[in-house]
Structure formats: structure tokens, C-alpha cells
Motif scaffolding. Structure first.
Motif, short mmCIF file in Angstrom:
data_model
loop_
_atom_site.label_atom_id
_atom_site.label_comp_id
_atom_site.label_asym_id
_atom_site.label_seq_id
_atom_site.Cartn_x
_atom_site.Cartn_y
_atom_site.Cartn_z
N GLU A 78 -16.04 20.42 1.20
CA GLU A 78 -16.80 21.09 0.13
C GLU A 78 -16.02 21.07 -1.19
O GLU A 78 -16.58 20.79 -2.26
CB GLU A 78 -17.10 22.53 0.52
CG GLU A 78 -17.90 23.27 -0.57
CD GLU A 78 -18.09 24.74 -0.26
OE1 GLU A 78 -18.61 25.46 -1.12
OE2 GLU A 78 -17.69 25.17 0.85
N ALA A 79 -14.71 21.35 -1.12
CA ALA A 79 -13.89 21.36 -2.34
C ALA A 79 -13.83 19.97 -2.96
O ALA A 79 -13.89 19.83 -4.19
CB ALA A 79 -12.49 21.86 -2.00
N SER A 120 -13.42 24.61 10.56
CA SER A 120 -13.69 25.34 9.32
C SER A 120 -12.88 24.77 8.16
O SER A 120 -13.35 24.67 7.01
CB SER A 120 -13.37 26.82 9.49
OG SER A 120 -14.16 27.40 10.51
N TRP A 121 -11.66 24.38 8.47
CA TRP A 121 -10.78 23.84 7.42
C TRP A 121 -11.28 22.49 6.91
O TRP A 121 -11.32 22.24 5.70
CB TRP A 121 -9.36 23.74 7.95
CG TRP A 121 -8.33 23.27 6.95
CD1 TRP A 121 -7.51 22.20 7.09
CD2 TRP A 121 -8.01 23.85 5.68
NE1 TRP A 121 -6.70 22.08 6.00
CE2 TRP A 121 -6.98 23.09 5.11
CE3 TRP A 121 -8.50 24.97 4.98
CZ2 TRP A 121 -6.43 23.39 3.87
CZ3 TRP A 121 -7.96 25.26 3.74
CH2 TRP A 121 -6.94 24.48 3.19
N LEU A 176 -10.24 27.53 -2.95
CA LEU A 176 -10.20 26.99 -1.59
C LEU A 176 -9.61 28.09 -0.71
O LEU A 176 -8.47 28.52 -0.92
CB LEU A 176 -9.34 25.73 -1.53
CG LEU A 176 -9.10 25.13 -0.14
CD1 LEU A 176 -10.41 24.65 0.49
CD2 LEU A 176 -8.09 23.98 -0.22
N ASP A 177 -10.37 28.55 0.26
CA ASP A 177 -9.95 29.66 1.10
C ASP A 177 -8.93 29.17 2.13
O ASP A 177 -9.29 28.55 3.14
CB ASP A 177 -11.16 30.28 1.79
CG ASP A 177 -10.81 31.59 2.51
OD1 ASP A 177 -9.61 31.94 2.56
OD2 ASP A 177 -11.74 32.25 3.01
N LEU A 195 -8.97 29.69 6.08
CA LEU A 195 -9.74 28.82 6.98
C LEU A 195 -8.87 27.76 7.64
O LEU A 195 -9.30 27.11 8.59
CB LEU A 195 -10.88 28.15 6.20
CG LEU A 195 -11.93 29.10 5.58
CD1 LEU A 195 -12.92 28.31 4.75
CD2 LEU A 195 -12.63 29.89 6.67
N THR A 253 -5.72 27.67 -3.98
CA THR A 253 -5.85 28.54 -2.82
C THR A 253 -5.65 30.01 -3.18
O THR A 253 -5.99 30.89 -2.39
CB THR A 253 -4.85 28.15 -1.73
OG1 THR A 253 -3.52 28.27 -2.27
CG2 THR A 253 -5.07 26.73 -1.26
N ALA A 301 -14.30 21.47 6.93
CA ALA A 301 -15.52 21.73 6.14
C ALA A 301 -15.17 22.24 4.75
O ALA A 301 -15.79 21.84 3.74
CB ALA A 301 -16.41 22.73 6.88
N ALA A 302 -14.17 23.12 4.67
CA ALA A 302 -13.78 23.67 3.37
C ALA A 302 -13.19 22.59 2.47
O ALA A 302 -13.47 22.53 1.27
CB ALA A 302 -12.76 24.79 3.57
#
Length: 880
Positions: A743-744, A736-737, A726-727, A730, A762, A739-740
Motif C-alpha cells: 500500500e505504501a 499484514s506487513w 507506515l505502521d 504490522l 514509520t 500488505a502495508a
């Protein structure tokens, strides 16, 4: 040790210039006198004069300690000085009688001094070559008595005088039957007409031989042969001829010359009795210290030396007794150690046994009890057995009150009854209130207390009275926070109401829980600011403790403190914390100082003291504490390096808690208290801990950048976990967060559908490029609160997966991450249920949401846990 000079240390008190006064002392005891004389040439002084080797002023006083000293013309203040003098060996040669005249001759009455005490002496090898030293010592005594692995249990013939030889032998018969190891004449019993020496020896040895034939072990009897030199030789020879194994001599009666003669003649161990010691030592500003005095008698040939006993009937304090005993066991020379066996006596009973062993740390001693054996209601036989049982308990680390419950002789004696009657018990109600500066550390407190049998609950916010009623009966109550990641301004707002809520519980210990690696700085997670806020709140209670312990080390999690410096184990190697591979590079609070006092002093103006491991090991911690308080250092750091120091620190904290105290530290506070409570019989030695059942799948998330966590993630990936990156960079952009996170969560749900455990991370260590990306983005944008956003996001992922599936167990890695994630899950309280890894138990969550209430959750800090941590959470127990 100087090969050609004799050295002596003194404590002196004088109203004069100390160097001039000590110079006069040196001259008096070597080549000079009170006036210059023609023959005292410079060449003679260079060859024969005493030298001042050291001088240290250690205190001042307005009143003289002793009468008769001269005053100074410049004022009334007197200084106390430690000084060392030395003399050429050639002045006297290796002669003990003349040594006494040199180091302790016409000194004590010099007018320049209102106090003078001989503290220690150090002698050249020539003395070892010239005198016999102990012929038997510890090893020879053990060989003759047949006692190994424990102290010799001894007694004194009582009444001291008045028995006939037959009556003495009858008592010896009963003592031998009871299993005594050692018996001695009282020093008052010699060769009077009521009990002639030869008749007594023959009657006693006849009884001892009969028991030796039966048991194969001969009881050691120390016959008092004190007398003129020829008398002593004749008496010694009679004892030896009749098969005796020990003789006794009153050292001050013999004098050093008599002892030398006896030592050179004796073929038996010599039991050295120090009766009369008080006239040499009672005033702290006059006479001899035992450290110096005992060296003469060891060299002269004493195998055993009396050192008094703990809680004795005389005026000597316990720390002096232990120092004396340790000195007897300390080698004098490399080539001839001259070890003598210390003899504990004077009012000794089973009650002093555990403290004696704890303080001395050795079984090389004779533990002699007169009235403690003779006065037992079951008779001398049960008196011996009671002492044996007390020592068995001490060596097995079992509290004497508990051991007495199943050992009748120990329980029946008056001492045994006192032990059982006075066995301390823990007070009712909450014992501990704690505030954790991060979630994982707070759960570690729960772990220690709960698995010691003390139910503990931890809240995420200060509990309301209604909430508290739900948890009545809990023995420890805490609040977990994210203070470790916050500014002093945040603390000023949030800590006072939390501290007030905890203070209202009335617990005797109020603990501000910090990380065992002391993560903090003046601007982030300031422990110093927490101290400044907590002191006035927790000190308001009437009778509150005048000090505040600082205990950071905890051997159970491989954290150690020595001389104020904190150490931690990493990958099997120990590091001072400022050199620790992880902590020196910590992103938020890199460690630059391992001395806990210096580290925290940068965050507060409150003075911080220290009780170091030497004081704790030697049993002088209480004295050191009182000195630190008197000096205004009311926050006191305590060294802990092993289970012994941990237990002793627990004793210092608990026994000096007043009506309540504010303590600062890691879970080392709780480890120390539990260790002491167990040793004192207030808690059972072991409490059963429930093991959780294994589950097929868990959800794990990690916001930690620690290399320890990285290794745990690697292990998990190799053992059935699916790692999902998990980036965190973002998190600075809301869309963006989101969305991340989505997705995770989707990827994690797919992993669960395959029957596996997802681990959303992370970062995988401090060198992961993801860490650099996050640092770059936050510094460029000046972003604040990103850590909270990351932790809350990971908590949201866990919540989504738990609500949408049948997940009953989760793991969260990262101290700050755990706090934010738990809040995002709506958890308001936690209770430890099962041990999984030190410092990271499996907990039960309390929440309003049905799916979260009852959830099993393990929270771990970045530096905590074994490499198989995530697997252990899945298994419900430690699998390593």
C-alpha cells in the motif's frame, strides 16, 4: 587569597613521617628551632608559628634524590609530598626581601629532606599595596613599540661581546631597516672599555631615532644597565634622556632589593633577564619553580621576563616553558594584576613559531632570536623578515612549509629549508581502515575523508580481493554494519572476520566507528565487546601502538567532551548526554552516564584513561598519555571542545600510531586527523567538493523515532514532500506487513506521478502513538528481529520505486534503518560524492543491479542533519 597569611606550596621528599618532617620545616621557618626553647609559648606559637595547610602524598622512591639527608629507622622508602605552609603576615609585614628568607630560607639543607622545591607562593593584598609592580607590562610595551595584534619580533646583539659602539650601531641600523621591533644587549655586554655604555647608547639611539623619523615607529632597545644601584640609576637616566624606551637588568645579579630600587626609580620598561636561573631550578627536587620565582620580580617592577623557548638549547622541557609564560600573563591580584610580558629566547628560529603560538594561545610575548636572525644566509634583514613571515603564517593558521613556498626569506633560511625538507607527508596506500557500527555513522567517516581530498569507499560486507581491485588507490576503506543494534554474541561471530580483513589492509589507523552519542549498552551494540575483540587482532602487528585512542566528540557536528563527559547540542541548547532530551529516552540504549569512561567500562574490563582538556590546552597531552599507558590504561579517552583541541588530539593520535593502531570513536577520529594533517602541511587547507545538481523528485524513507527526524519530516511536509505513514507495528505479522508495504509503495508511486517527493515514515517523533503500538506489540509477542524487518521493508519500497521509475536520488533516515535498507537494495559499496549535511553526505551506490548501481543515496542517523535535510538532499547541497 588569604588577606592576613602568606602561603607557599612545596614538593618535599623525606624518609621520615611526612607530617613530622613538615612540622619541623614549619617551625624552622617561624617561631621554632631544633630544640624547644623557653620563650616559645603556646600563645606565641598561636600568633606567629607557620601552619601546615595541606599535605598530599604523591609518590614514593627507594633512592634519595639529593645527598646528605637522614634515613629512617623503619625502612628505606621515601615519600614525595605536596604540602602548603602559611605564615601570619604580621611576622614580616609586606616585605619581599624578608619573604624570601621566610619561604626559601634555611629549608633546602634540612637533613629531614632528600628533596625540597618551592612550587608557588600566594601573597596578601598588602604586598600589592607596598610594591610598584610592572609600570608598563604588556600594554605599555605595545604602546611604546607600536606593535599590536602580534608578538614583538626581537633579537639580541650578536656577537654577545666584542663589538665597538659603532659596530653595534651599524648592526642596529640594519635591523631597524629590516623592521625589527625589539633589540637587546646580551647580558654579557655592560660597560667595558671595548664598548663603553654611554658611547654605545648614544650611537645606537642616533640610529634608532633616524629610523623612527622615517617610519614613525621607534624600535625598542633594552640597554643592559646591570650594576650597583647608583650606577643603574645613572645609566637609566641617560637612556631616558636620549629617548630610549627600555632598560635591561640581570635579576639574579641585582637581587630582589636592587630590583625594587630600580623599579621605583625607572620611568622605562624593565627587561628582566633570568641568567643564572639554572642554579635555582635544574634539579626537579631542589630549588624554585618559575611559578613562584617570577612573582617576586613582577612585584618588584619587572615588565618583561625571560621564560626560555620551545625546543631550546638548554635542558628545560617545553611544557615548563609554556607554564612559565602563562604564569607571567596570569594576574596576581584583583586590584593589581602585575602582568609581565613573557620573552621567548634561547635557540629560537622560525621553526618554533607555530608551536609557540599553538601552545601559548596568545600573541602577548616577545619572540627573540639571536642566531636565528643573525645567522640567516641573506643577512639579519632577511632573518627578521623570515621570523615575521613565520608568525604571519602561524596567525593565519597556514603551515609554515606551505607558506615558505611563496615567501623567499622564510624559505631561504636554514630553518626554512629544514621546514620544507622535513615537512611530513602522508604515507602511500590506505591511511585508514574503519568498521562502522551503523550505516549512517560509517557514511560520516566517508564524508570527512573524501571531502578532505582522500578518496574513501565503504563496503556492506568484508570485500573480497576481486572487489578490492575495483577500488585500488582509495585512501580509506571501511565496512558498514548493523553492530549497534546487535548482541555481544552476534559481535563474537561477525566482528573477528571483518576486523581480520581490515587488519590485512595494513593501514596505520584502524577505526571502530561508533555513534557520536555513544549509543550502546552491555547487551546492545556493546562498544566494550568490540574493544575486547579488536585489541588482540589489531595489536598483533610488530611495532603496533601501545594505546588505543577513544575520541567521541566532534565540534563539527556539535558534540563536545570535557573532563571525560560528553555533551551534545539539541535545539540550540547544550546538554550533558545523560540529560539530553533525546538520548536519555532512547528506546534501545537510553543514556544514563555521560562520562565516556564509566559508560564504556560497564561493557568491558579494559582499563580506560583520560587526557583532559587542560592537558591538551596546556600542551602536556604527551606526558599525560605516557602516564596513562604506564598505569595500564591503554584505551585513552581524549577531550575535544574546539578546533584547537581537535587538532592537538589529531597530533597525539597520528604521532603515536606506531606501525598501526586500533582507535575507537565517532568521526571525531577523522576530523582530528584531518585537522592535524592540514596544520602540518600534509593536506591542503581546503579540498574542493563537488556539488550535486538538484532534482525534481526524490524518494525518502524514515525508520527513525528521533525528535530531530520528526522536525525534518515536518519541514519536508511543509515544503513539497508528501508524507506517507507506515505502521511499523504490522511488521510482527508477515502478511499484514507485506500488505502495508504494498500500500505504501502504491501511494508513493502516485505521489511521484504528481511530480512530488514521497516520504514514507514509520513515526514522527518519540511521542507518536505508532511508537507505543510497536513497543506494545513486540513486548507482548516477544518478537525479535523486528527492526531488521522494518528497515528491509523500507529498502524494498525504495527498490520498487527506483526499478519502476526514473528516480536517481533517495534519502534514508535512521541509523539501523539505513543498514537494513541498503542491504535490501543490494548495495555492496558506497562512495561519498557531495556534501549535503554534516555527517550525512550524498553517496554513490555500487550494486550489481543496473538501476541501483550509480544511485545517489543519503543516509542519516536519527540525531543528524538540519531541519531542512530532506530538502537539501533534493537540492544536492545544503540549503540552510
Amino acid at each position: 587569597m588569604n588577606a592576613t597569611r602568606i602561603e607557599a606550596d612545596y614538593l618535599i621528599e623525606t624518609a621520615h613521617d611526612p607530617r613530622r618532617a613538615i612540622a619541623a620545616m614549619a617551625g624552622e621557618q617561624s617561631s621554632g628551632t631544633f630544640v624547644p626553647i623557653p620563650g616559645e609559648t603556646e600563645e606565641l606559637k598561636a600568633r606567629s608559628a607557620a601552619r601546615i595547610e595541606a599535605l598530599e602524598i604523591v609518590g614514593e622512591t627507594e633512592e634519595p634524590s639529593l645527598p646528605g639527608s637522614s634515613a629512617s629507622s623503619t625502612g628505606s622508602t621515601r615519600v614525595r609530598v605536596k604540602t602548603t605552609l602559611s605564615w601570619p603576615l604580621d611576622n614580616i609585614g609586606p616585605s619581599l626581601p624578608n619573604l624570601m628568607a621566610t619561604v626559601a630560607g634555611n629549608l633546602f639543607e634540612l637533613k629531614q629532606f632528600s628533596g625540597l622545591r618551592l612550587l608557588d607562593i600566594r601573597l596578601p593584598q598588602a604586598f600589592a599595596d607596598s610594591y610598584p609592580g610592572p609600570n608598563f607590562g604588556v600594554s605599555g610595551t605595545r604602546e611604546l613599540s607600536g606593535v599590536v595584534g602580534r608578538p614583538l619580533i626581537g633579537t639580541i646583539i650578536k656577537p654577545s661581546i666584542g663589538f665597538s659602539p659603532t659596530q653595534t650601531a651599524d648592526l642596529v641600523d640594519r635591523l631597524c631597516a629590516a623592521g625589527i621591533d625589539f633589540i637587546k644587549d646580551d647580558e654579557l655586554q655592560s660597560d667595558g672599555p671595548d664598548c663603553p655604555f654611554e658611547d654605545r647608547v648614544r650611537a645606537v639611539m642616533s640610529v634608532i631615532d633616524q629610523h623612527a623619523d622615517r617610519t614613525g615607529r621607534k624600535v625598542m632597545f633594552a640597554f643592559n644597565i646591570t650594576g650597583e644601584i647608583d650606577e643603574m640609576r645613572r645609566r637609566h637616566d641617560l637612556v631616558s634622556q636620549l629617548g630610549g624606551t627600555c632598560v635591561m637588568a640581570s635579576l639574579n645579579s641585582l637581587g630582589v632589593v636592587g630590583m625594587i630600587a630600580l623599579g621605583r626609580h625607572s620611568q622605562l620598561p624593565i627587561h628582566g633577564h633570568r641568567n643564572g636561573w639554572g642554579y635555582l631550578s635544574r634539579h626537579p627536587a631542589l630549588g624554585w619553580s618559575y611559578v613562584a620565582w617570577q612573582k617576586l620580580w613582577r612585584l618588584a617592577g619587572a615588565d618583561h621576563l625571560h621564560v626560555n623557548g620551545l625546543a631550546n638549547k638548554f635542558c628545560e622541557p617545553d611544557d615548563s616553558v609554556i607554564q612559565s609564560a602563562r604564569t607571567c600573563l596570569t594576574p596576581m591580584f584583583d586590584t593589581k594584576p602585575c602582568i609581565a610580558m613573557p620573552v621567548f629566547s634561547s635557540g629560537q628560529t622560525a621553526k618554533q613559531v607555530a608551536d609557540t603560538f599553538l601552545a601559548l594561545g596568545s600573541t602577548d610575548l616577545i619572540f627573540a632570536a639571536g642566531g636565528g636572525i643573525m645567522g640567516h644566509p641573506g643577512g639579519p634583514g632577511d632573518g627578521v623578515l623570515a621570523l615575521r613571515e613565520a608568525w604571519d603564517a602561524a596567525l593565519a593558521n597556514i603551515p609554515a612549509p606551505r607558506y615558505a613556498q611563496s615567501h623567499p626569506a622564510l624559505a631561504a633560511g636554514s630553518c626554512g629549508r629544514r621546514l620544507m625538507a622535513t615537512a611530513a607527508s602522508l604515507p602511500e596506500g590506505p591511511l585508514l581502515a574503519f568498521y562502522g557500527d551503523d550505516f549512517t555513522g560509517s557514511s560520516a567517516v566517508m564524508e570527512v575523508m573524501t571531502f578532505a581530498g582522500l578518496p574513501t569507499v565503504m563496503f556492506l560486507e568484508p570485500p573480497t580481493p576481486t572487489t578490492m581491485r575495483q577500488f585500488s588507490g582509495y585512501r580509506a576503506i571501511g565496512i558498514a554494519s548493523v553492530a549497534r543494534a546487535q548482541s555481544p554474541a552476534w559481535m563474537d561471530v561477525n566482528l573477528p572476520p571483518a576486523f581480520e580483513a581490515l587488519a590485512a589492509l595494513g593501514a596505520p589507523i584502524n577505526h571502530y566507528k561508533v555513534c557520536s552519542t555513544l549509543d550502546s549498552s552491555p547487551t546492545t551494540g556493546s562498544i566494550g565487546r568490540a574493544i575486547d575483540i579488536g585489541l588482540p587482532i589489531f595489536s598483533r602487528r610488530a611495532g603496533a601502538a601501545a594505546w588505543h585512542p577513544l575520541v567521541v566528540a566532534a565540534p563539527g557536528i556539535r558534540r563536545y567532551q570535557a573532563f571525560g563527559n560528553l555533551f551534545a547540542i539539541h535545539n540550540g541548547a547544550g546538554y550533558r548526554l545523560d540529560r539530553h532530551p533525546v538520548m536519555r529516552n532512547h528506546l534501545a540504549t537510553p543514556m544514563r552516564e555521560a562520562d565516556v569512561r564509566r559508560h564504556i567500562s560497564a561493557q568491558t574490563e579494559t582499563a580506560i584513561g583520560l587526557i583532559d582538556l587542560v592537558a591538551i590546552k596546556e600542551g602536556t597531552g604527551q606526558d599525560c598519555l605516557e602516564r596513562e599507558i604506564a598505569a595500564g590504561r591503554t584505551v585513552v579517552a581524549l577531550d575535544v571542545i574546539d578546533e584547537e583541541t581537535l587538532r592537538r588530539v589529531g597530533a597525539l593520535v597520528w604521532e603515536n600510531r606506531g606501525s598501526g593502531m586500533f582507535a575507537i570513536g565517532s568521526q571525531g577520529i577523522e576530523y582530528a586527523l584531518v585537522a592535524y594533517w592540514r596544520a602540518s602541511g600534509m593536506l591542503p587547507a581546503n579540498a574542493s567538493a563537488q556539488t550535486a545538481v538538484p532534482v525534481d523528485r526524490i524518494v525518502a524513507v524514515s525508520g527513525s523515532v528521533s525528535s530531530v527526524t520528526a522536525a525534518q519530516i515536518d519541514w519536508a511536509e511543509a515544503n513539497g514532500f508528501a508524507v506517507i505513514p507506515l505502521d511499523a507495528a504490522l511488521a510482527v505479522d508477515e502478511p499484514s506487513w507485506v500488505a502495508a508495504l504494498t500500500e505504501a509503495t502504491t501511494r508513493a508511486r502516485a505521489v511521484l506521478d504528481r511530480g512530488l517527493s514521497p516520504l514514507i515514515a514509520t513515526a514522527r517523533g518519540p511521542d507518536d502513538p505508532a511508537v507505543a503500538r510497536l513497543t506494545a506489540v513486540t513486548s507482548t509477542r516477544g518478537e525479535v528481529g523486528v527492526n531488521a524487518r522494518i528497515g528491509s521493508g523500507l529498502g524494498a519500497i525504495v527498490g520498487d520505486l527506483v526499478h519502476s521509475g526514473d528516480i536517481s536520488r533517495v534519502a534514508v533516515a535512521g541509523g539501523d534503518t539505513s543498514g537494513y535498507a541498503a542491504a535490501a537494495l543490494g548495495i555492496y559499496a558506497l562512495e561519498a560524492t557531495s556534501p549535503v549535511a554534516p555527517g550525512a553526505p550524498l553517496c554513490r551506490a555500487f550494486a550489481n543491479a543496473a538501476k541501483i548501481d550509480g544511485l545517489q543515496i543519503a543516509l542519516k542517523g536519527g540525531q543528524m542533519g538540519p531541519v531542512d535535510f530532506f530538502g537539501s538532499v533534493r537540492a544536492g547541497r545544503a540549503i540552510g
